[in-house]
Design a protein around this motif. Structure first.
Motif, PDB file in Angstrom:
ATOM      1  N   PHE A  74      64.504  74.324  42.948  1.00  0.00           N
ATOM      2  CA  PHE A  74      65.825  73.874  42.492  1.00  0.00           C
ATOM      3  C   PHE A  74      66.794  73.808  43.661  1.00  0.00           C
ATOM      4  CE2 PHE A  74      70.145  75.116  41.169  1.00  0.00           C
ATOM      5  CZ  PHE A  74      70.464  74.009  40.393  1.00  0.00           C
ATOM      6  N   TRP A  75      66.821  74.851  44.483  1.00  0.00           N
ATOM      7  CA  TRP A  75      67.730  74.878  45.626  1.00  0.00           C
ATOM      8  C   TRP A  75      67.461  73.695  46.556  1.00  0.00           C
ATOM      9  CZ3 TRP A  75      67.666  75.207  50.922  1.00  0.00           C
ATOM     10  CH2 TRP A  75      68.882  75.515  51.526  1.00  0.00           C
ATOM     11  N   LEU A  76      66.189  73.427  46.829  1.00  0.00           N
ATOM     12  CA  LEU A  76      65.822  72.296  47.693  1.00  0.00           C
ATOM     13  C   LEU A  76      66.186  70.957  47.053  1.00  0.00           C
ATOM     14  CD1 LEU A  76      62.361  73.580  48.965  1.00  0.00           C
ATOM     15  CD2 LEU A  76      64.457  73.331  50.322  1.00  0.00           C
ATOM     16  N   ALA A  77      65.994  70.852  45.755  1.00  0.00           N
ATOM     17  CA  ALA A  77      66.356  69.611  45.046  1.00  0.00           C
ATOM     18  C   ALA A  77      67.870  69.372  45.130  1.00  0.00           C
ATOM     19  CB  ALA A  77      65.891  69.670  43.589  1.00  0.00           C
ATOM     20  N   CYS A  78      68.648  70.429  45.040  1.00  0.00           N
ATOM     21  CA  CYS A  78      70.111  70.304  45.166  1.00  0.00           C
ATOM     22  C   CYS A  78      70.505  69.873  46.577  1.00  0.00           C
ATOM     23  CB  CYS A  78      70.797  71.625  44.809  1.00  0.00           C
ATOM     24  SG  CYS A  78      70.690  72.040  43.068  1.00  0.00           S
ATOM     25  N   GLU A  79      69.828  70.403  47.579  1.00  0.00           N
ATOM     26  CA  GLU A  79      70.089  69.985  48.957  1.00  0.00           C
ATOM     27  C   GLU A  79      69.781  68.498  49.116  1.00  0.00           C
ATOM     28  OE1 GLU A  79      71.130  72.061  51.927  1.00  0.00           O
ATOM     29  OE2 GLU A  79      71.937  72.852  50.050  1.00  0.00           O
ATOM     30  N   ASP A  80      68.669  68.075  48.551  1.00  0.00           N
ATOM     31  CA  ASP A  80      68.270  66.668  48.617  1.00  0.00           C
ATOM     32  C   ASP A  80      69.283  65.785  47.880  1.00  0.00           C
ATOM     33  OD1 ASP A  80      66.408  64.485  49.205  1.00  0.00           O
ATOM     34  OD2 ASP A  80      65.968  64.526  47.045  1.00  0.00           O
ATOM     35  N   TYR A  81      69.725  66.249  46.722  1.00  0.00           N
ATOM     36  CA  TYR A  81      70.721  65.514  45.941  1.00  0.00           C
ATOM     37  C   TYR A  81      72.008  65.327  46.755  1.00  0.00           C
ATOM     38  CZ  TYR A  81      74.413  64.727  42.512  1.00  0.00           C
ATOM     39  OH  TYR A  81      75.496  64.227  41.847  1.00  0.00           O
ATOM     40  N   ARG A  82      72.465  66.403  47.362  1.00  0.00           N
ATOM     41  CA  ARG A  82      73.717  66.363  48.134  1.00  0.00           C
ATOM     42  C   ARG A  82      73.627  65.383  49.301  1.00  0.00           C
ATOM     43  NH1 ARG A  82      73.968  71.341  49.533  1.00  0.00           N
ATOM     44  NH2 ARG A  82      75.049  72.057  47.699  1.00  0.00           N
ATOM     45  N   ASP A  83      72.439  65.258  49.893  1.00  0.00           N
ATOM     46  CA  ASP A  83      72.256  64.380  51.052  1.00  0.00           C
ATOM     47  C   ASP A  83      71.893  62.949  50.671  1.00  0.00           C
ATOM     48  OD1 ASP A  83      72.791  66.545  52.682  1.00  0.00           O
ATOM     49  OD2 ASP A  83      70.670  67.040  52.983  1.00  0.00           O
ATOM     50  N   THR A 130      78.201  68.347  42.225  1.00  0.00           N
ATOM     51  CA  THR A 130      77.866  68.616  40.821  1.00  0.00           C
ATOM     52  C   THR A 130      77.087  69.913  40.646  1.00  0.00           C
ATOM     53  OG1 THR A 130      77.897  66.270  40.222  1.00  0.00           O
ATOM     54  CG2 THR A 130      76.597  67.732  38.817  1.00  0.00           C
ATOM     55  N   PHE A 131      76.127  70.178  41.509  1.00  0.00           N
ATOM     56  CA  PHE A 131      75.243  71.326  41.341  1.00  0.00           C
ATOM     57  C   PHE A 131      75.631  72.525  42.210  1.00  0.00           C
ATOM     58  CE2 PHE A 131      72.673  67.611  40.210  1.00  0.00           C
ATOM     59  CZ  PHE A 131      72.261  67.974  38.935  1.00  0.00           C
ATOM     60  N   ASN A 132      76.768  72.451  42.886  1.00  0.00           N
ATOM     61  CA  ASN A 132      77.133  73.501  43.838  1.00  0.00           C
ATOM     62  C   ASN A 132      77.158  74.910  43.238  1.00  0.00           C
ATOM     63  OD1 ASN A 132      77.317  71.581  45.807  1.00  0.00           O
ATOM     64  ND2 ASN A 132      79.468  71.942  46.285  1.00  0.00           N
TER      65      ASN A 132
END
Length: 163
Positions: A74-83, A130-132
């Motif tokens: 999940f954490w990695l997916a959020c990083e990917d989303y942000r970028d 959104t996911f911060n």
């Protein structure tokens, strides 16, 4: 004293003793440096671990062994989303929601009710952050719970030896 050493001049014996002491000192020094180098390879915080390719891989294996890799994923997916570019964010947000946040998600993460409800309310109006809050909550969980256990695990020790 050995019979062969008796016949040597005392200056040679003194030199041999000096050389022996220097070799012992060098061996101790090398051992100390080796331990110090291994200590320097131990990640001191979760952030440095996540920024290291080998550290991230070892942490992932550790979490898989504990059946809790969903937090890292999940954490990695959020990083990917942000970028991601804006045009990809809707699809990625939907994927994150379906994979990790939805109550019947295959890798559902453990979020408090307030954070979960806040995410539901913003899914229609996405932004880069959104996911911060949810990501920070999962990061804190990993930093306080998973990371200390990882440091004591064979996975961490194997990573240190491999570096």
């Amino acid at each position: 004293m050995c019979k062969g050493l008796i016949s040597l001049p005392s200056s040679c014996l003194e030199k041999a003793k000096e050389m022996r002491e220097k070799l012992i000192h060098l061996a101790e020094k090398q051992t100390h440096h080796k331990h110090k180098a291994q200590e320097e390879k131990v990640p001191h915080d979760l952030e440095s671990l996540l920024n290291s390719k080998s550290g991230l891989q070892a942490f992932r294996l550790f979490l898989c062994s504990e059946f809790s890799e969903e937090n890292l994923e999940f954490w990695l997916a959020c990083e990917d989303y942000r970028d991601s570019p804006v045009w990809l964010q809707r699809a990625k947000a939907s994927s994150i929601y379906n994979q990790f946040i939805n109550h019947d998600a295959p890798q559902e993460i453990n979020l408090d009710a307030e954070t979960h409800e806040a995410l539901l309310s913003v899914m229609d109006s996405l932004s880069v952050d959104t996911f911060n809050k949810a990501q920070q909550s999962i990061y804190n969980l990993m930093a306080e719970d998973c990371f200390p256990r990882f440091l004591r695990s064979p996975h961490c020790m194997e990573t240190i030896k491999a570096c």
